[in-house]
Scaffold this motif. Sequence first.
Motif, mmCIF file in Angstrom:
data_model
loop_
_atom_site.group_PDB
_atom_site.id
_atom_site.type_symbol
_atom_site.label_atom_id
_atom_site.label_comp_id
_atom_site.label_asym_id
_atom_site.label_seq_id
_atom_site.Cartn_x
_atom_site.Cartn_y
_atom_site.Cartn_z
ATOM 1 N N PRO A 1 -17.390 -22.547 45.506
ATOM 2 C CA PRO A 1 -15.946 -22.656 45.243
ATOM 3 C C PRO A 1 -15.555 -22.172 43.844
ATOM 4 O O PRO A 1 -14.416 -21.749 43.630
ATOM 5 C CB PRO A 1 -15.653 -24.157 45.361
ATOM 6 C CG PRO A 1 -16.791 -24.724 46.103
ATOM 7 C CD PRO A 1 -17.970 -23.863 45.827
ATOM 8 N N LEU A 2 -16.501 -22.216 42.899
ATOM 9 C CA LEU A 2 -16.189 -21.781 41.540
ATOM 10 C C LEU A 2 -16.288 -20.263 41.416
ATOM 11 O O LEU A 2 -15.755 -19.667 40.476
ATOM 12 C CB LEU A 2 -17.139 -22.445 40.537
ATOM 13 C CG LEU A 2 -17.113 -23.974 40.532
ATOM 14 C CD1 LEU A 2 -18.081 -24.522 39.495
ATOM 15 C CD2 LEU A 2 -15.696 -24.485 40.262
ATOM 16 N N TYR A 3 -16.993 -19.649 42.363
ATOM 17 C CA TYR A 3 -17.186 -18.199 42.325
ATOM 18 C C TYR A 3 -16.092 -17.497 43.131
ATOM 19 O O TYR A 3 -15.431 -16.579 42.645
ATOM 20 C CB TYR A 3 -18.571 -17.866 42.872
ATOM 21 C CG TYR A 3 -18.823 -16.390 43.056
ATOM 22 C CD1 TYR A 3 -19.108 -15.585 41.956
ATOM 23 C CD2 TYR A 3 -18.771 -15.808 44.312
ATOM 24 C CE1 TYR A 3 -19.329 -14.225 42.119
ATOM 25 C CE2 TYR A 3 -18.993 -14.450 44.481
ATOM 26 C CZ TYR A 3 -19.269 -13.665 43.382
ATOM 27 O OH TYR A 3 -19.482 -12.316 43.544
ATOM 28 N N ASP A 4 -15.901 -17.975 44.371
ATOM 29 C CA ASP A 4 -14.943 -17.344 45.278
ATOM 30 C C ASP A 4 -13.627 -18.112 45.197
ATOM 31 O O ASP A 4 -13.369 -19.014 45.985
ATOM 32 C CB ASP A 4 -15.527 -17.376 46.697
ATOM 33 C CG ASP A 4 -14.546 -16.850 47.727
ATOM 34 O OD1 ASP A 4 -13.579 -16.167 47.333
ATOM 35 O OD2 ASP A 4 -14.751 -17.125 48.913
ATOM 36 N N THR A 5 -12.790 -17.781 44.225
ATOM 37 C CA THR A 5 -11.614 -18.598 43.949
ATOM 38 C C THR A 5 -10.306 -17.973 44.426
ATOM 39 O O THR A 5 -9.358 -18.685 44.696
ATOM 40 C CB THR A 5 -11.480 -18.839 42.438
ATOM 41 O OG1 THR A 5 -11.650 -17.587 41.778
ATOM 42 C CG2 THR A 5 -12.514 -19.821 41.938
ATOM 43 N N ARG A 6 -10.261 -16.644 44.510
ATOM 44 C CA ARG A 6 -8.973 -15.989 44.749
ATOM 45 C C ARG A 6 -8.630 -15.965 46.215
ATOM 46 O O ARG A 6 -9.405 -15.488 47.039
ATOM 47 C CB ARG A 6 -8.992 -14.576 44.178
ATOM 48 C CG ARG A 6 -9.092 -14.624 42.672
ATOM 49 C CD ARG A 6 -8.421 -13.474 41.936
ATOM 50 N NE ARG A 6 -7.848 -12.441 42.751
ATOM 51 C CZ ARG A 6 -8.265 -11.181 42.713
ATOM 52 N NH1 ARG A 6 -9.265 -10.832 41.946
ATOM 53 N NH2 ARG A 6 -7.657 -10.267 43.440
ATOM 54 N N ALA B 1 -6.422 -14.282 47.609
ATOM 55 C CA ALA B 1 -5.966 -12.978 48.085
ATOM 56 C C ALA B 1 -7.101 -12.152 48.664
ATOM 57 O O ALA B 1 -6.868 -11.126 49.285
ATOM 58 C CB ALA B 1 -5.319 -12.216 46.937
ATOM 59 N N GLY B 2 -8.339 -12.603 48.501
ATOM 60 C CA GLY B 2 -9.477 -11.841 49.003
ATOM 61 C C GLY B 2 -10.070 -11.015 47.892
ATOM 62 O O GLY B 2 -9.970 -11.374 46.723
ATOM 63 N N GLY B 3 -10.694 -9.899 48.243
ATOM 64 C CA GLY B 3 -11.307 -9.051 47.220
ATOM 65 C C GLY B 3 -12.814 -9.099 47.291
ATOM 66 O O GLY B 3 -13.394 -9.629 48.244
ATOM 67 N N ARG B 4 -13.451 -8.552 46.232
ATOM 68 C CA ARG B 4 -14.885 -8.352 46.247
ATOM 69 C C ARG B 4 -15.655 -9.666 46.314
ATOM 70 O O ARG B 4 -16.592 -9.810 47.086
ATOM 71 C CB ARG B 4 -15.296 -7.575 44.992
ATOM 72 C CG ARG B 4 -16.388 -6.544 45.255
ATOM 73 C CD ARG B 4 -16.585 -5.687 44.024
ATOM 74 N NE ARG B 4 -17.091 -6.490 42.911
ATOM 75 C CZ ARG B 4 -18.388 -6.721 42.689
ATOM 76 N NH1 ARG B 4 -19.285 -6.215 43.496
ATOM 77 N NH2 ARG B 4 -18.784 -7.440 41.669
ATOM 78 N N ARG B 5 -15.235 -10.639 45.480
ATOM 79 C CA ARG B 5 -15.951 -11.921 45.448
ATOM 80 C C ARG B 5 -15.887 -12.634 46.794
ATOM 81 O O ARG B 5 -16.875 -13.209 47.251
ATOM 82 C CB ARG B 5 -15.363 -12.817 44.358
ATOM 83 C CG ARG B 5 -15.750 -12.335 42.979
ATOM 84 C CD ARG B 5 -15.343 -13.334 41.931
ATOM 85 N NE ARG B 5 -15.983 -13.034 40.662
ATOM 86 C CZ ARG B 5 -16.234 -13.936 39.723
ATOM 87 N NH1 ARG B 5 -15.891 -15.200 39.916
ATOM 88 N NH2 ARG B 5 -16.816 -13.600 38.606
ATOM 89 N N ALA B 6 -14.715 -12.589 47.416
ATOM 90 C CA ALA B 6 -14.549 -13.216 48.727
ATOM 91 C C ALA B 6 -15.512 -12.589 49.729
ATOM 92 O O ALA B 6 -16.138 -13.283 50.539
ATOM 93 C CB ALA B 6 -13.117 -13.063 49.202
#
Lengths: 163, 373
Positions: free
Chosen positions: B335-340, B342-347
């Motif tokens: 949860p601390l890494y994949d926060t946005r 809106a999506g994107g690379r981390r998601a």
Amino acid sequence: MPNAPATSPLAEQASTPTDTTRRTFIALGVGALGACYAGLIGYPVYQYLATPARKAAATGTVTQAVLDGADQLPAGSALMFKFGTAPAMLIHHTDGSWVAFGAVCTHLACTVNYEPEQSRIYCACHGGVYDPKTGANVAGPPPKPLTRYYVEVQDGRVLVSKA
Amino acid sequence: MDVSWSPKPDARRPRSLTAAVYTWVDERLGLEELLALARKKTVPDHQYSFWYYWGGLSLFFFFVQVFSGVLLLVYYRPGAEAYESVREITYDIRFGWLIRSAHSWSANLMVLAVFVHMFSVYFMKAYRKPREFGWWSGMALLALTLLFGFSGYLLPMDDLAYFATKVGLEIPAALPLVGTLMTDIVRGGPEVTETTIQRFFALHVVILPLIYIPILAFHLWLVQKHGNALPPSEEAKPESERRSIPFFPDFFSLDLGMWLIALNVLSILASLYPWQLGPQADPLAPAPVGIHPEWYFMSQFQVLKVFGRWFPGAAGEALGISLFTLAIVVWALIPLYDTRSAGGRRAQIATYFGYFALLGMIVFSIWGYLDLK
């Protein structure tokens, strides 16, 4: 809801006969199904919990206890033994007579004690007193005499049996 | 609106005994407020709504565990008589086999439901703000569920239970510095004995529930506070296109329907495939051929086995455990890494990591079973 209706929608629905029947039918159906599930779970659980009681009832149906070597019981003393599952006492009186009683106080089920020096059977819980010869309740709260058994002294053993 | 002619009966004049009792309780406990809250609460309705039931199913199996566990407590005797008492439950006490079977099956189904729940939460990205604590408390509940499983497994003290515990405790024993000391304390000495049963019993029926129940309450309170999370595909839609259903009575009755299905599945499994009791544990007997852990420990077991082959000696085990620990830490911190939102690379990376973890678990589990032959 824009405007509150004159009659509530619930009341209106319930007033139509077909709807009442359907509602009742569903309520009854769900209730019956629920009762079935409760029974299907409740029955095994009841049987599971009742197992020791049932086993005890099976042992409790014994009509006789054989007390090996009890014929050697000194006069003026008592022998505690199990009759079925419950405690019982065999008393050899100084006059040579033998009696046996259920040792469960008829008041609130404490185990009673033979006190030869007082010449009584005494219940320490609430002070109940029984006659050691007959088992009759003579003082204190016990409502009934102790259960009395037949005693037959044989060579090498004593037979105690239900009346 | 003119209320004087309203046909609504006076609330203070109860119509029946039930209504009178209800009013009496309501005036004191405010039931109407609760009901109003339940009616106002909604649950999103979309193509992934099915996955919303799995937390409730986990809870249902937990209730079954409490109920059947309390029943087993009636006859179970920890310590030296453990095996004999389970033998009595299984063969002498009426329906004892069924209660024990239901407890074992429900334990397995609970672990399954918890895993499904966790992965569905993961892939719906329901761990994102403000639901991080839901994710972490859920991880704690999962760990406790597995500890429940591990500690309960020993209690019958048959041969499988004995060796599973013996082997299972060797894994933390391999930890540097504290490993042996810690394991000896948990085990109550260097060997699995009656002392171990007594400890595991205390753990299983007192300590773990004491920790589990408050965390569960916290977890459920968070669900109530934040409501169900929307998966990213739904979040992308404009609000007007999202659909939802009332929690009460709509979702509630569907939830109950799922519980009923779960109860039926459990009944069928428990009665048609009664849980077996092996021969009594004998410390001098060799381990039975083909012995293996329960399915939910299979993938970890296989990873350790494979690492042991690749890196013989203590190195393989240490490496395997380190890798696991690392994976669990990453999993917990997602949860601390994949926060946005809106999506994107981390998601995307988080999603791939999830596939990797799920696939890894499945592949290593299957491999583990194939490797037994």
